[in-house]
Design a protein around this motif. Structure first.
Motif, PDB file in Angstrom:
ATOM      1  N   SER C 311       0.856  -1.188   0.000  1.00 29.56           N
ATOM      2  CA  SER C 311       0.000   0.000   0.000  1.00 29.56           C
ATOM      3  C   SER C 311       0.888   1.232   0.000  1.00 29.56           C
ATOM      4  N   ASP C 312       0.266   2.421  -0.111  1.00 28.17           N
ATOM      5  CA  ASP C 312       1.033   3.666  -0.157  1.00 28.17           C
ATOM      6  C   ASP C 312       1.817   3.899   1.125  1.00 28.17           C
ATOM      7  N   LEU C 313       1.336   3.273   2.220  1.00 32.47           N
ATOM      8  CA  LEU C 313       1.969   3.506   3.503  1.00 32.47           C
ATOM      9  C   LEU C 313       3.200   2.638   3.711  1.00 32.47           C
ATOM     10  N   MET C 314       3.493   1.786   2.723  1.00 32.18           N
ATOM     11  CA  MET C 314       4.573   0.839   2.927  1.00 32.18           C
ATOM     12  C   MET C 314       5.724   1.094   1.974  1.00 32.18           C
ATOM     13  N   LYS C 315       6.909   0.741   2.461  1.00 30.03           N
ATOM     14  CA  LYS C 315       8.097   0.865   1.626  1.00 30.03           C
ATOM     15  C   LYS C 315       8.098  -0.219   0.564  1.00 30.03           C
ATOM     16  N   GLU C 316       8.956  -0.031  -0.433  1.00 29.76           N
ATOM     17  CA  GLU C 316       9.051  -1.018  -1.489  1.00 29.76           C
ATOM     18  C   GLU C 316       9.475  -2.375  -0.910  1.00 29.76           C
ATOM     19  N   GLY C 317       8.826  -3.396  -1.388  1.00 30.98           N
ATOM     20  CA  GLY C 317       9.183  -4.733  -0.918  1.00 30.98           C
ATOM     21  C   GLY C 317       8.439  -5.153   0.328  1.00 30.98           C
ATOM     22  N   HIS C 318       7.697  -4.247   0.919  1.00 30.26           N
ATOM     23  CA  HIS C 318       6.918  -4.563   2.115  1.00 30.26           C
ATOM     24  C   HIS C 318       5.513  -4.970   1.686  1.00 30.26           C
ATOM     25  N   GLN C 319       5.114  -6.168   2.077  1.00 30.22           N
ATOM     26  CA  GLN C 319       3.794  -6.653   1.689  1.00 30.22           C
ATOM     27  C   GLN C 319       3.089  -7.250   2.891  1.00 30.22           C
ATOM     28  N   ALA C 320       1.760  -7.139   2.897  1.00 32.48           N
ATOM     29  CA  ALA C 320       0.997  -7.785   3.963  1.00 32.48           C
ATOM     30  C   ALA C 320      -0.296  -8.305   3.373  1.00 32.48           C
ATOM     31  N   ALA C 321      -0.881  -9.303   4.028  1.00 32.90           N
ATOM     32  CA  ALA C 321      -2.107  -9.907   3.529  1.00 32.90           C
ATOM     33  C   ALA C 321      -3.258  -9.560   4.454  1.00 32.90           C
ATOM     34  N   CYS C 322      -3.814  -8.347   4.262  1.00 32.56           N
ATOM     35  CA  CYS C 322      -4.949  -7.924   5.083  1.00 32.56           C
ATOM     36  C   CYS C 322      -5.826  -7.032   4.230  1.00 32.56           C
ATOM     37  N   HIS C 323      -7.152  -7.249   4.284  1.00 29.20           N
ATOM     38  CA  HIS C 323      -8.066  -6.429   3.485  1.00 29.20           C
ATOM     39  C   HIS C 323      -8.056  -4.969   3.936  1.00 29.20           C
ATOM     40  N   TYR C 324      -7.793  -4.757   5.231  1.00 28.50           N
ATOM     41  CA  TYR C 324      -8.066  -3.434   5.799  1.00 28.50           C
ATOM     42  C   TYR C 324      -6.836  -2.715   6.317  1.00 28.50           C
ATOM     43  N   MET C 325      -5.647  -3.100   5.828  1.00 26.47           N
ATOM     44  CA  MET C 325      -4.472  -2.524   6.493  1.00 26.47           C
ATOM     45  C   MET C 325      -4.392  -0.998   6.398  1.00 26.47           C
ATOM     46  N   GLU C 326      -4.873  -0.407   5.294  1.00 24.83           N
ATOM     47  CA  GLU C 326      -4.844   1.064   5.208  1.00 24.83           C
ATOM     48  C   GLU C 326      -5.772   1.664   6.259  1.00 24.83           C
ATOM     49  N   ASP C 327      -6.999   1.130   6.311  1.00 27.33           N
ATOM     50  CA  ASP C 327      -7.990   1.672   7.244  1.00 27.33           C
ATOM     51  C   ASP C 327      -7.555   1.516   8.691  1.00 27.33           C
ATOM     52  N   ILE C 328      -6.863   0.413   8.966  1.00 24.84           N
ATOM     53  CA  ILE C 328      -6.417   0.191  10.339  1.00 24.84           C
ATOM     54  C   ILE C 328      -5.310   1.181  10.683  1.00 24.84           C
ATOM     55  N   THR C 329      -4.365   1.349   9.750  1.00 24.57           N
ATOM     56  CA  THR C 329      -3.234   2.216  10.030  1.00 24.57           C
ATOM     57  C   THR C 329      -3.664   3.683  10.172  1.00 24.57           C
ATOM     58  N   ASN C 330      -4.577   4.140   9.282  1.00 27.59           N
ATOM     59  CA  ASN C 330      -4.956   5.549   9.407  1.00 27.59           C
ATOM     60  C   ASN C 330      -6.116   5.765  10.378  1.00 27.59           C
ATOM     61  N   GLY C 331      -6.469   4.721  11.106  1.00 28.40           N
ATOM     62  CA  GLY C 331      -7.403   4.894  12.212  1.00 28.40           C
ATOM     63  C   GLY C 331      -8.867   4.864  11.818  1.00 28.40           C
ATOM     64  N   LYS C 332      -9.193   4.560  10.555  1.00 31.44           N
ATOM     65  CA  LYS C 332     -10.598   4.508  10.154  1.00 31.44           C
ATOM     66  C   LYS C 332     -11.319   3.329  10.792  1.00 31.44           C
ATOM     67  N   MET C 333     -10.538   2.286  11.057  1.00 33.80           N
ATOM     68  CA  MET C 333     -11.157   1.122  11.698  1.00 33.80           C
ATOM     69  C   MET C 333     -10.646   1.020  13.124  1.00 33.80           C
ATOM     70  N   GLN C 334     -11.563   0.752  14.015  1.00 33.69           N
ATOM     71  CA  GLN C 334     -11.160   0.608  15.416  1.00 33.69           C
ATOM     72  C   GLN C 334     -11.267  -0.858  15.832  1.00 33.69           C
ATOM     73  N   PRO C 335     -10.341  -1.283  16.692  1.00 34.05           N
ATOM     74  CA  PRO C 335     -10.412  -2.685  17.141  1.00 34.05           C
ATOM     75  C   PRO C 335     -11.681  -2.937  17.948  1.00 34.05           C
ATOM     76  N   ASN C 336     -12.141  -4.130  17.885  1.00 35.13           N
ATOM     77  CA  ASN C 336     -13.382  -4.496  18.522  1.00 35.13           C
ATOM     78  C   ASN C 336     -13.077  -5.642  19.487  1.00 35.13           C
ATOM     79  N   TYR C 337     -12.751  -5.287  20.721  1.00 35.25           N
ATOM     80  CA  TYR C 337     -12.352  -6.344  21.666  1.00 35.25           C
ATOM     81  C   TYR C 337     -13.566  -6.961  22.345  1.00 35.25           C
TER      82      TYR C 337
END
Lengths: 344, 321, 337
Positions: C311-337
């Protein structure tokens, strides 16, 4: 800070020996520390340091070939070493409980979880089986096991490692003990499960106001759970202090060595500084300071005269010649990549 | 659980078929023509031919086996060549005697073996332990025909070693009597000891090593840390776990007694299955030999099944599926 | 300097059959590895981290074909190791060595150190026999043992020293890649530091490439260039060391990092405590395998499997397998404990 804490347990000059094929071995040699009420004290050391033997000595659970030779273990003023076997049994699992490293093998495979928790309750509280089973369910609830009514009827092999350690904790806390001895309680568990278990122990300690003796080799666990720390090396306590002092201003060269060799996940380090050499054989202990052969600042005197565990300042003890009046060696050491002078 | 038992029962079928094939081929494994062997020396060709016809030996092997197995399933194992009576009758007359002897011998060996093994383990490395283990080694190494003969010499005939005198009450219990098995419990004492001694030694050693292993387990330390008394640590926590491997040995031993009572029965002149087998072999009475071997094998298989099922009750860890 | 590919793993699967039923048929599979792909470049250290059952050790073993992988390719310098014969594979073992957690279990206790090393060299025909003794003594010095210890038996050494013997054995055949399977996990920290430093020195000296398999993130941060995080047989995140520790994207990586106790009593921590246990690899959850424990999981996570992406928030070569990693990082999604 100056407020005097009541000490629930005091270990003085404990000496535990084992009969082995190569002769008698002093696994624990002159260990002293105190456990303040409601606090957690960590006993940290590497394999062979005698930390587990110390904890087994307290509960008098040593293997057949081991025995406590000398010293006293004062629990609320009473010397546990002087009690009869019957009196000691009344304390075990009741006032002082213990959990172990291997949750996979520490539960009896042929009894249900409920039977095993109940047993403790029946022995110490003299209650009926039905009542004990009811309380077992409550205990499982307390340690955060979902659907405890169902779990209580299950056998250990039906539970995961983390669940089993929760059961062990439930069993240990069933009789509301004053001290919980936790011998490497999370070493066999994965890190996310370890976090759950440490959180649980911390939470229950606050709620039940008990003291915890946390035996571990993991300095991270020490930093996160303990109030006071005793660092052990080759059967002896080499440093005792509160946890902040230990990490911010460690004094013993061995403690420094441990912190320098620890690869950290929270900061970048240039290079690890290992402690050279290895732990001495218990059959062949150095005559002077036991750490001298591996110590970067050891002087001639360190190799010939054993240092004593001396108090330096408030609630801080150290076993090292560097802090004595007549020290003439180097007192500059490296910690976290910086040079610093430790003496004074 | 029921499903497991049914499945295990089904699994015994191939084993039993294998056993029956082996038993059936016994007759053909012996060199020479079975009919000639059975008829004995000096029989006329006609007699042999008749016998061959009567036993169906002229048919192809698979036909003979088919006949053997279909009648065996119906409980018909043919007739004894010597007495002419049905094999099943001959066996059932003797079967219970051997079973009785084996049961008593098993009880004796379990009783002595368990106690000796537990004591030995609890007093590990003491003189008691060493003493028990030496006795067990003797018990294990003594051939039981020899033990039987010695026992007869000493007690039944009263020839104690070193000119010792035997108390009258003891003599009263163990003396040889002309009457047959089953008329008095006194008859059983010496044969049961003879048969059970080796088993007791095996169980004692097995119990000891199993107990020692269990006592070293983490959960025993847990039990002690709970404040459980030493006696309960042994009996409640250690024994139940230690018994798991011992149960297998006990089961196998019972099966072994059934088949291995031959010598004991011969020495003490007990008319059990062992004697029946030996006599049949001597007289080349093949149908009887086949019958006894088959019966003993079936019992052995069933005992094993029972052992496996008892595992389930003792050991919760075994996943039966 | 262009990076040269040394090992390329593509779609690696390892299914272990579970036998059962009446006739011992295969009733199910343990999906220990389920489609794992990554590349290792020459001279770098790549680590695989994860908790027990995530498939990290299985990956190492499958690369070496210690267990034949079910599916996928393992290309070593252009040759697909899964396609070649056992005999050819033996030649490649010279280039690919492994060091285990418990060297004692992998060294014959009845062989002296010299004969262990000699055997390794003999099998790969590394040096003429008359030069081997000198080489053995040299190797022992390289790993910090004394030449005179060559004729001793494994039980005469401490755990740390035995691990050095394991390293010497691996080095004896001049490998290109060494797989270290929890190689320092059983060692005390003061000894562990010695062995870690040794591995780093050897890498510099011989240009070795390491695949480092470990559950200890402290060790991994110290030794790695790049890190692969695995969960239940899949890669959830792959990144260079700094990105992984400073900017983790996958909720599992975040939880894992936050769960490790920090050896600093003043450290401020935001701890994410995961619920429950790792599910069984026999019947892994649908969709994202982490959804059963993830505080951000939605219906999409339960049904749709996320792929490794950047994603735009990651350096080259950095990959992750999550549908919502942008939303989680920029705070749009909140954890639901």
């Amino acid at each position: 800070m100056t407020q005097q804490l009541e000490n629930i347990l005091e270990v003085n000059n404990l000496q535990t020996v084992f009969a082995t094929e190569g002769g008698e071995v002093r696994a624990v040699d002159g260990v002293s520390f105190v456990v303040p009420k409601g606090k957690t004290i960590g006993i940290v050391g590497e394999s062979g340091s005698g930390k587990s033997i110390t904890s087994l000595s307290i509960l008098r659970l040593l293997a057949k070939n081991g025995k406590v030779n000398d010293g006293e273990i004062l629990f609320k003023g009473k010397d546990l070493l002087k009690l009869t076997d019957k009196q000691m049994r009344d304390i075990r699992g009741n006032q002082i409980s213990m959990i172990f490293q291997e949750p996979m093998t520490s539960l009896n495979p042929v009894y249900t979880v409920g039977q095993q928790i109940s047993e403790t309750l029946i022995i110490h509280k003299k209650i009926s089986k039905q009542e004990a089973m009811k309380q077992s369910v409550d205990m499982l609830k307390l340690v955060g096991i979902p659907s405890p009514e169902k779990r209580v009827k299950q056998y250990p092999h039906e539970l995961s490692g983390g669940m089993r350690q929760r059961v062990m904790i439930a069993m240990a806390l069933a009789c509301d003990p004053e001290i919980l001895i936790a011998d490497e309680p999370t070493t066999a568990l994965d890190v996310t499960i370890q976090a759950q278990i440490l959180e649980l122990i911390r939470d229950l300690q606050n709620r039940l106001d008990m003291s915890v003796i946390m035996i571990t080799h993991d300095l991270g666990v020490v930093a996160e759970t303990c109030d006071y720390v005793a660092v052990m090396y080759a059967g002896q306590v080499v440093e005792y202090s509160d946890v902040r002092t230990l990490f911010k201003n460690p004094k013993h060269p061995y403690t420094l060595g441990l912190l320098n060799s620890l690869p950290r996940h929270d900061v970048d380090q240039e290079k690890l500084i290992p402690i050279k050499g290895m732990v001495p054989s218990p059959h062949d202990m150095p005559v002077g300071c036991r750490f001298a052969p591996r110590c970067p600042v050891a002087t001639q005197a360190c190799h010939t005269k054993p240092p004593m565990l001396e108090s330096i300042g408030n609630n801080e003890q150290i076993r090292c010649w560097m802090y004595s009046e007549e020290w003439d060696g180097d007192s500059e050491v490296t910690l976290y990549g910086e040079k610093r002078t430790v003496k004074g | 659980m029921t499903k497991y038992i049914i499945r295990r029962l089904l699994q015994t079928i191939p084993v039993l078929i294998g056993v029956s094939i082996l038993v059936f081929s016994l007759m053909f494994l012996i060199p020479g023509d079975p009919a000639r062997v059975m008829a004995g020396e000096g029989a006329s060709e006609q007699t042999i031919e008749n016998l061959r016809e009567k036993l169906g030996l002229n048919d192809p092997a698979y036909v003979q086996y088919g006949r053997f197995i279909t009648s065996a399933v119906k409980g018909d194992l043919g007739n004894s060549v010597r007495s002419g009576r049905p094999v099943m009758d001959e066996i059932s007359a003797r079967f219970w005697i051997t079973v009785e002897l084996s049961i008593y011998a098993t009880i004796l060996s379990v009783f002595i073996g368990l106690i000796a093994g537990i004591v030995s383990a609890v007093r590990h490395y003491t003189l008691t332990d060493i003493f028990i283990m030496i006795i067990a080694l003797f018990g294990l190494s003594m051939p039981n025909f020899w033990l039987g003969l010695v026992l007869i010499q000493w007690f039944a005939l009263g020839n104690l070693p070193f000119g010792m005198d035997m108390p009258a009450w003891l003599f009263d219990i163990v003396q040889m009597r002309p009457s047959g098995w089953g008329e008095s419990w006194r008859q059983m004492v010496l044969p049961v000891i003879t048969l059970g001694t080796g088993g007791a030694a095996i169980i004692a050693r097995m119990t000891r090593s199993s107990m020692l292993e269990v006592i070293g387990q983490d959960y025993i330390r847990t039990a002690r840390a709970k404040g459980v008394s030493e006696r309960l640590v042994i009996y409640r926590h250690a024994l139940k776990n230690a018994l798991i491997p011992v149960v297998t040995v006990i089961g196998l031993e019972f099966g072994g007694f059934l088949g291995g009572a031959v010598l004991t029965e011969t020495i003490f002149a007990i008319n059990g299955m062992g004697r029946l087998t030996i006599d049949a072999i001597r007289q080349r009475d093949f149908p009887i030999v086949q019958g006894t071997v088959l019966v003993i094998s079936i019992i052995f298989v069933l005992v094993n099944l029972l052992v496996d099922i008892s595992y389930k009750f003792l050991n919760k860890r075994i996943d039966l599926n | 300097m262009a990076k040269k590919e040394l090992l390329k793993v593509e779609g690696l699967k390892q299914y272990f059959p579970i036998k059962g039923g009446f006739l011992g048929r295969t009733v199910n599979h343990v999906k220990a590895l389920d489609g794992v792909s990554f590349t290792i470049y020459e001279g770098e250290t790549v680590s695989i981290v994860g908790e027990s059952g995530c498939g990290k050790s299985t990956t190492g073993r499958a690369i070496l074909r210690l267990e034949e992988p079910t599916e996928g390719t393992v290309e070593f310098q252009g040759t697909d190791l899964t396609k070649i014969s056992k005999k050819e594979m033996r030649k490649f073992r010279k280039d690919l060595q492994i060091i285990f957690q418990d060297p004692y279990a992998s060294i014959n206790p009845r062989q002296t150190v010299a004969s262990v090393l000699n055997e390794a060299m003999h099998i790969q025909n590394v040096l003429p026999p008359n030069q081997r003794r000198a080489r053995i003594e040299e190797l022992l010095e390289t790993v910090g043992l004394r030449p005179y210890q060559a004729d001793r038996y494994p039980h005469e050494f401490s755990g740390g020293q035995r691990q050095r013997i394991g390293i010497a054995r691996a080095l004896s055949v001049d490998p290109k890649l060494i797989i270290c399977d929890e190689a320092v996990s059983a060692l005390d920290v003061s000894i562990q530091a010695q062995v870690l430093n040794l591995l780093e020195e050897l890498q510099e000296e011989y240009g070795l490439t390491y695949l480092f398999i470990s559950h200890d993130l402290g060790v991994v941060r110290h030794i790695s260039d790049r890190i692969i995080v695995m969960y239940l047989g899949k890669i959830v995140e792959i990144a260079d060391k700094t990105s992984l520790f400073e900017n983790p994207q996958h909720p599992y990586t975040k939880a894992l990092l936050s769960a490790i106790p920090v050896p600093d009593p003043d450290a401020k921590k935001e701890r994410i405590i995961l619920k429950g246990d790792v599910p069984s690899p026999i019947d892994p959850p649908n969709g994202c395998r982490f959804h059963t424990r993830c505080p951000f999981a939605t219906d999409k996570c339960r049904t749709e499997e996320p792929q490794l992406r950047t994603s735009d928030l990651m350096k080259e070569g950095h990959q992750a397998a999550c549908h919502y990693m942008e939303d989680i990082t920029n705070g749009k999604m909140q954890p639901n404990y």
